[in-house]
Design a protein around this motif. Sequence first.
Motif, PDB file in Angstrom:
ATOM      1  N   ARG A  55       0.840  -1.196   0.000  1.00  0.00           N
ATOM      2  CA  ARG A  55       0.000   0.000   0.000  1.00  0.00           C
ATOM      3  C   ARG A  55       0.874   1.245   0.000  1.00  0.00           C
ATOM      4  N   GLU A  56       0.453   2.202  -0.777  1.00  0.00           N
ATOM      5  CA  GLU A  56       1.131   3.491  -0.772  1.00  0.00           C
ATOM      6  C   GLU A  56       0.165   4.511  -0.207  1.00  0.00           C
ATOM      7  N   ASN A  57       0.664   5.316   0.707  1.00  0.00           N
ATOM      8  CA  ASN A  57      -0.172   6.366   1.273  1.00  0.00           C
ATOM      9  C   ASN A  57      -0.293   7.504   0.282  1.00  0.00           C
ATOM     10  N   PRO A  58      -1.504   8.003   0.062  1.00  0.00           N
ATOM     11  CA  PRO A  58      -1.654   9.140  -0.849  1.00  0.00           C
ATOM     12  C   PRO A  58      -1.006  10.373  -0.239  1.00  0.00           C
ATOM     13  N   PRO A  59      -0.494  11.274  -1.062  1.00  0.00           N
ATOM     14  CA  PRO A  59       0.117  12.475  -0.507  1.00  0.00           C
ATOM     15  C   PRO A  59      -0.923  13.314   0.226  1.00  0.00           C
ATOM     16  N   VAL A  60      -0.527  13.869   1.343  1.00  0.00           N
ATOM     17  CA  VAL A  60      -1.416  14.708   2.136  1.00  0.00           C
ATOM     18  C   VAL A  60      -1.297  16.130   1.622  1.00  0.00           C
ATOM     19  N   GLN A  61      -2.429  16.735   1.339  1.00  0.00           N
ATOM     20  CA  GLN A  61      -2.449  18.109   0.840  1.00  0.00           C
ATOM     21  C   GLN A  61      -2.672  19.069   2.002  1.00  0.00           C
ATOM     22  N   HIS A  62      -1.813  20.052   2.127  1.00  0.00           N
ATOM     23  CA  HIS A  62      -1.965  21.090   3.135  1.00  0.00           C
ATOM     24  C   HIS A  62      -1.878  22.425   2.442  1.00  0.00           C
ATOM     25  N   ASP A  63      -2.833  23.296   2.742  1.00  0.00           N
ATOM     26  CA  ASP A  63      -2.862  24.612   2.137  1.00  0.00           C
ATOM     27  C   ASP A  63      -1.951  25.589   2.865  1.00  0.00           C
ATOM     28  N   GLU A  64      -1.463  25.207   4.024  1.00  0.00           N
ATOM     29  CA  GLU A  64      -0.690  26.119   4.841  1.00  0.00           C
ATOM     30  C   GLU A  64       0.681  26.378   4.222  1.00  0.00           C
TER      31      GLU A  64
END
Length: 96
Positions: A10-19
């Motif tokens: 399993r690959e973790n999807p990239p986490v999107q942060h607007d900060e």
Amino acid sequence: MPGLPRSAPRENPPVQHDEQFEAGDVVRLRSGGPPMVVRAVSGDSAYCQWYAGIGLHQGTFLFSSLSDISRERRAAQRASQGIPTQSPPQESAASP
């Protein structure tokens, strides 16, 4: 074990942060810790410095691991002084 199906890793999807951060921001690790000052940014990382006792420490952290506490402090100060927080401008409905 023979006979058991293998699953793909399993690959973790990239986490999107607007900060986004800039030099001079005061931040803290989302997991806790002392306040740190952002000294420089590069891509999605911030180079920070902080004091622990009398020792100056430094490190580079991903934006996703940081929380901007200078923004939180400013908002708390404004609230304690009765200054309304800034809200985005509202669109006016056009009449036909």
